[in-house]
Motif scaffolding. Structure first.
Motif, PDB file in Angstrom:
ATOM      1  N   SER A   1       3.991   5.925  -5.207  1.00  0.00           N
ATOM      2  CA  SER A   1       4.245   5.220  -7.052  1.00  0.00           C
ATOM      3  C   SER A   1       3.752   5.851  -8.105  1.00  0.00           C
ATOM      4  O   SER A   1       3.663   6.721  -8.945  1.00  0.00           O
ATOM      5  CB  SER A   1       4.538   3.985  -7.060  1.00  0.00           C
ATOM      6  N   SER A   2       1.410   6.914  -6.842  1.00  0.00           N
ATOM      7  CA  SER A   2       1.306   7.022  -8.156  1.00  0.00           C
ATOM      8  C   SER A   2       0.765   7.946  -7.530  1.00  0.00           C
ATOM      9  O   SER A   2      -0.345   9.379  -8.563  1.00  0.00           O
ATOM     10  CB  SER A   2      -0.562   6.162  -7.445  1.00  0.00           C
ATOM     11  N   LEU A   3       1.817   9.154  -7.451  1.00  0.00           N
ATOM     12  CA  LEU A   3       1.238  10.603  -7.427  1.00  0.00           C
ATOM     13  C   LEU A   3       1.469  10.993  -8.567  1.00  0.00           C
ATOM     14  O   LEU A   3       1.072  12.380  -8.594  1.00  0.00           O
ATOM     15  CB  LEU A   3       3.387  10.864  -6.551  1.00  0.00           C
ATOM     16  N   TYR A   4       1.984  10.432  -9.597  1.00  0.00           N
ATOM     17  CA  TYR A   4       2.113  10.837 -10.934  1.00  0.00           C
ATOM     18  C   TYR A   4       1.547   9.687 -11.770  1.00  0.00           C
ATOM     19  O   TYR A   4       1.782   8.746 -11.946  1.00  0.00           O
ATOM     20  CB  TYR A   4       3.744  11.301 -11.583  1.00  0.00           C
ATOM     21  N   GLU A   5       1.707   9.773 -12.774  1.00  0.00           N
ATOM     22  CA  GLU A   5       0.832   9.039 -13.977  1.00  0.00           C
ATOM     23  C   GLU A   5       1.747   8.382 -14.493  1.00  0.00           C
ATOM     24  O   GLU A   5       3.694   8.610 -14.485  1.00  0.00           O
ATOM     25  CB  GLU A   5       0.253  10.058 -15.404  1.00  0.00           C
ATOM     26  N   PHE A   6       1.989   7.135 -14.869  1.00  0.00           N
ATOM     27  CA  PHE A   6       2.415   5.943 -15.644  1.00  0.00           C
ATOM     28  C   PHE A   6       3.072   6.157 -17.191  1.00  0.00           C
ATOM     29  O   PHE A   6       2.635   6.148 -18.375  1.00  0.00           O
ATOM     30  CB  PHE A   6       2.967   4.585 -15.185  1.00  0.00           C
ATOM     31  N   ASP A   7       3.704   7.332 -17.004  1.00  0.00           N
ATOM     32  CA  ASP A   7       4.016   8.027 -18.740  1.00  0.00           C
ATOM     33  C   ASP A   7       5.523   8.212 -18.758  1.00  0.00           C
ATOM     34  O   ASP A   7       6.557   7.195 -17.862  1.00  0.00           O
ATOM     35  CB  ASP A   7       3.300   9.352 -18.968  1.00  0.00           C
ATOM     36  N   GLY A   8       6.371   8.861 -19.928  1.00  0.00           N
ATOM     37  CA  GLY A   8       7.787   8.688 -20.388  1.00  0.00           C
ATOM     38  C   GLY A   8       8.501   9.844 -18.477  1.00  0.00           C
ATOM     39  O   GLY A   8       9.430   9.305 -18.993  1.00  0.00           O
ATOM     40  N   ASN A   9       7.950  10.602 -17.878  1.00  0.00           N
ATOM     41  CA  ASN A   9       8.821  11.005 -17.594  1.00  0.00           C
ATOM     42  C   ASN A   9       8.198  10.659 -15.769  1.00  0.00           C
ATOM     43  O   ASN A   9       9.396  11.439 -15.156  1.00  0.00           O
ATOM     44  CB  ASN A   9       7.659  12.719 -17.507  1.00  0.00           C
ATOM     45  N   TRP A  10       7.453   9.543 -15.937  1.00  0.00           N
ATOM     46  CA  TRP A  10       7.097   9.164 -14.371  1.00  0.00           C
ATOM     47  C   TRP A  10       8.522   8.315 -13.539  1.00  0.00           C
ATOM     48  O   TRP A  10       8.261   8.972 -12.182  1.00  0.00           O
ATOM     49  CB  TRP A  10       6.639   8.011 -14.411  1.00  0.00           C
ATOM     50  N   ASP A  11       9.436   7.892 -14.381  1.00  0.00           N
ATOM     51  CA  ASP A  11      10.246   7.626 -13.186  1.00  0.00           C
ATOM     52  C   ASP A  11      11.721   8.727 -12.931  1.00  0.00           C
ATOM     53  O   ASP A  11      12.101   9.025 -11.493  1.00  0.00           O
ATOM     54  CB  ASP A  11      11.400   6.987 -14.200  1.00  0.00           C
ATOM     55  N   LYS A  12      11.425   9.859 -13.259  1.00  0.00           N
ATOM     56  CA  LYS A  12      12.272  11.244 -13.274  1.00  0.00           C
ATOM     57  C   LYS A  12      11.328  11.850 -12.533  1.00  0.00           C
ATOM     58  O   LYS A  12      12.589  12.799 -11.422  1.00  0.00           O
ATOM     59  CB  LYS A  12      12.365  12.462 -14.804  1.00  0.00           C
ATOM     60  N   ARG A  13       9.954  11.799 -12.607  1.00  0.00           N
ATOM     61  CA  ARG A  13       9.203  12.524 -11.405  1.00  0.00           C
ATOM     62  C   ARG A  13       9.755  11.799  -9.558  1.00  0.00           C
ATOM     63  O   ARG A  13       9.504  12.911  -9.398  1.00  0.00           O
ATOM     64  CB  ARG A  13       7.834  13.161 -12.141  1.00  0.00           C
ATOM     65  N   LEU A  14       9.578  10.438 -10.480  1.00  0.00           N
ATOM     66  CA  LEU A  14       9.598  10.160  -9.052  1.00  0.00           C
ATOM     67  C   LEU A  14      10.960   9.966  -7.828  1.00  0.00           C
ATOM     68  O   LEU A  14      11.320  10.607  -6.916  1.00  0.00           O
ATOM     69  CB  LEU A  14       9.002   8.316  -8.817  1.00  0.00           C
ATOM     70  N   LYS A  15      12.506  10.306  -9.001  1.00  0.00           N
ATOM     71  CA  LYS A  15      13.690  10.750  -8.898  1.00  0.00           C
ATOM     72  C   LYS A  15      13.603  11.963  -8.045  1.00  0.00           C
ATOM     73  O   LYS A  15      13.890  11.889  -6.702  1.00  0.00           O
ATOM     74  CB  LYS A  15      14.382  10.554  -9.885  1.00  0.00           C
ATOM     75  N   ALA A  16      12.678  12.791  -8.428  1.00  0.00           N
ATOM     76  CA  ALA A  16      12.467  14.276  -7.608  1.00  0.00           C
ATOM     77  C   ALA A  16      12.384  14.568  -6.319  1.00  0.00           C
ATOM     78  O   ALA A  16      12.703  14.975  -5.936  1.00  0.00           O
ATOM     79  CB  ALA A  16      12.164  15.569  -8.866  1.00  0.00           C
ATOM     80  N   VAL A  17      10.828  14.009  -6.514  1.00  0.00           N
ATOM     81  CA  VAL A  17      10.193  13.266  -5.108  1.00  0.00           C
ATOM     82  C   VAL A  17      11.152  12.899  -3.933  1.00  0.00           C
ATOM     83  O   VAL A  17      11.485  13.145  -2.562  1.00  0.00           O
ATOM     84  CB  VAL A  17       9.135  12.203  -5.376  1.00  0.00           C
TER      85      VAL A  17
ATOM     86  N   ALA B   1       0.583  -1.144   0.152  1.00  0.00           N
ATOM     87  CA  ALA B   1       0.014  -0.275   0.059  1.00  0.00           C
ATOM     88  C   ALA B   1       0.953   1.565  -0.183  1.00  0.00           C
ATOM     89  O   ALA B   1       0.810   2.434  -0.307  1.00  0.00           O
ATOM     90  CB  ALA B   1      -0.711   0.071   1.063  1.00  0.00           C
ATOM     91  N   THR B   2       2.102   1.194   0.724  1.00  0.00           N
ATOM     92  CA  THR B   2       2.613   2.113   0.273  1.00  0.00           C
ATOM     93  C   THR B   2       3.612   2.556  -0.441  1.00  0.00           C
ATOM     94  O   THR B   2       3.754   3.745  -1.328  1.00  0.00           O
ATOM     95  CB  THR B   2       4.001   2.019   1.440  1.00  0.00           C
ATOM     96  N   ILE B   3       3.756   1.110  -1.439  1.00  0.00           N
ATOM     97  CA  ILE B   3       4.297   1.544  -2.926  1.00  0.00           C
ATOM     98  C   ILE B   3       3.326   2.004  -3.266  1.00  0.00           C
ATOM     99  O   ILE B   3       3.354   3.773  -4.467  1.00  0.00           O
ATOM    100  CB  ILE B   3       4.816   0.064  -2.943  1.00  0.00           C
ATOM    101  N   LYS B   4       2.266   1.686  -3.399  1.00  0.00           N
ATOM    102  CA  LYS B   4       1.098   2.087  -4.388  1.00  0.00           C
ATOM    103  C   LYS B   4       1.129   3.850  -4.480  1.00  0.00           C
ATOM    104  O   LYS B   4       0.631   4.607  -4.910  1.00  0.00           O
ATOM    105  CB  LYS B   4       0.043   1.138  -4.410  1.00  0.00           C
TER     106      LYS B   4
END
Length: 431
Positions: free
Chosen positions: A185-201, A179-182
């Motif tokens: 990880s769902s703060l941003y949509e799963f698109d081409g920028n998801w990985d980059k945005r989560l790294k910023a988080v 549940a924590t991962i979800k």
């Protein structure tokens, strides 16, 4: 059915057709398991101690031996040794077999005589014929057999309710980790920028702990570690909420009466609660770091205040080779703001034999820790709030003594709280 949902179920049966109905039951309930046919030892886990099972379904008739119970049990000895880890690691052994109950007693004695460290919390016996009919080729589930298996397993687990509660607790952790991962990880949509945005988080979460100036000099691995410290706090909050909602199952007769817990066990528990088992470097500054120092400025004599101790008792304490210690009590926010100083309080590390004497002479400016294990010996710390020091990080690095121990957050918070009571008392003016 209160079975582990984190993959800690093992099934051993040489005939997959016979055990397939059980597999279907577990699969239908989305309960993962590991299956071995038992005929090839090489297929088993290479290190049994890494096989943290909670439930083992075992067919006794692996090798189709039509012999006495003792011979049958001896034939599966190698299987047991390769699958079952050394205790402490409580598990339930379910004999899932065509054999009769006479084998249970022989199996229990086999554990006692040959592998006591691998003994289960309990052995239960489920005969296949009680739940499935055999048509000569396959085992066919009887009507409501799924419900009956679940009920029988639950009833047996209830007789060892501590294990049942431990399984529930593991399941709560497993579910809330997902549940924590979800949630993150769902703060941003799963698109081409998801990985980059989560790294910023992750960067921002790490920065909130160490501060903007420190994070610039940190490696990616260090940033990741600090970011996940926040994940840990978020997860812990979710776990505590579920535990407080009484989702661990029913556990009766939680009493101490009639049981004597030896001091050595109490020390082990205190160690797990209050000490961190981690090697620390001299450049790692963190609240809870504890430095073992030479008796500089005759500090031990100063802490053992002559006004508080009788001469004979004080002499005994001084002659016991006590160790001067210095505890980092710097507020966490000061480290996150990259302040260059470290605040410490002096104390003494004593052998546990002097605990009662120090407790009897405890005063408002003394803080006594519980007895813990240090280098396999039972010890405790006596901190003195009269001797607080502020030192630069550079000075601590220069003296060349890395922290040898680390106290956990909870006990550090308690020390800070009692220290603040000494500092923040406003007092009154009176005539």
């Amino acid at each position: 059915m209160n079975l582990p949902n984190n993959g800690r179920i093992v099934i051993v049966d040489d005939n997959i057709n016979e055990v397939k109905p059980l597999m279907n039951i577990l699969s239908k309930r989305r309960i993962p398991f590991n299956y071995y046919d038992g005929t090839k030892i090489v297929d088993f886990p290479s290190d049994a101690d890494e096989n943290s099972l909670r439930v083992l379904f075992l067919d006794l008739n692996i090798f189709e031996l039509n012999k006495d119970a003792k011979t049958v049990i001896s034939s599966i000895d190698a299987i047991l040794r390769r699958i079952i880890p050394e205790n402490p690691n409580p598990y339930l052994l379910v004999i899932w077999s065509k054999q009769n109950h006479d084998y249970k007693q022989v199996l229990e004695q086999h554990f006692v005589d040959n592998m006591p460290a691998k003994s289960p919390a309990k052995i239960i016996f489920l005969q296949k014929s009680s739940y499935f009919d055999y048509d000569g080729q396959t085992w066919i589930p009887q009507t409501d057999c799924i419900q009956r298996i679940e009920n029988d397993l639950d009833n047996e687990l209830n007789t060892i309710s501590v294990l049942s509660s431990l399984i529930s607790w593991e399941n709560i952790i497993h579910a809330n980790t997902g549940a924590t991962i979800k949630e993150f990880s769902s703060l941003y949509e799963f698109d081409g920028n998801w990985d980059k945005r989560l790294k910023a988080v992750l960067y921002m979460m790490a920065e909130s702990i160490v501060g903007p100036s420190v994070i610039k000099n940190m490696s990616d691995n260090q940033k990741l570690s600090k970011a996940f410290s926040n994940f840990n706090s978020f997860l812990l909050d979710k776990i505590e909420n579920e535990v407080e909602d009484q989702k661990l199952g029913e556990l009766k007769n939680i009493l101490k009466a009639g049981v004597t817990i030896p001091p050595s066990i109490i020390a082990k528990i205190n160690t797990k609660l209050h000490l961190t088992n981690k090697e620390l470097t001299i450049t790692e500054f963190s609240q809870g770091n504890m430095y073992l120092l030479p008796n500089q400025q005759d500090m031990i004599n100063k802490i053992l205040w002559a006004e508080k101790f009788k001469n004979q008792k004080r002499s005994e304490l001084l002659d016991s080779s006590p160790q001067l210690v210095q505890l980092d009590i710097t507020p966490v926010c000061d480290y996150s703001q990259n302040k260059d100083y470290v605040r410490t309080v002096y104390g003494i590390l004593f052998d546990n034999t002097h605990f009662d004497e120090c407790r009897a002479n405890k005063t408002q400016f003394y803080y006594l820790t519980p007895i813990v294990e240090v280098s396999n010996r039972e010890k405790f710390m006596l901190f003195d709030f009269r001797f607080i020091e502020t030192t630069s990080k550079e000075e601590i690095i220069k003296r060349g003594v890395p922290p040898q121990l680390k106290l956990k957050k909870e006990i550090c918070t308690d020390i800070q709280s009692q220290l603040s009571n000494q500092i923040n008392r406003p007092g009154i003016s009176s005539l």
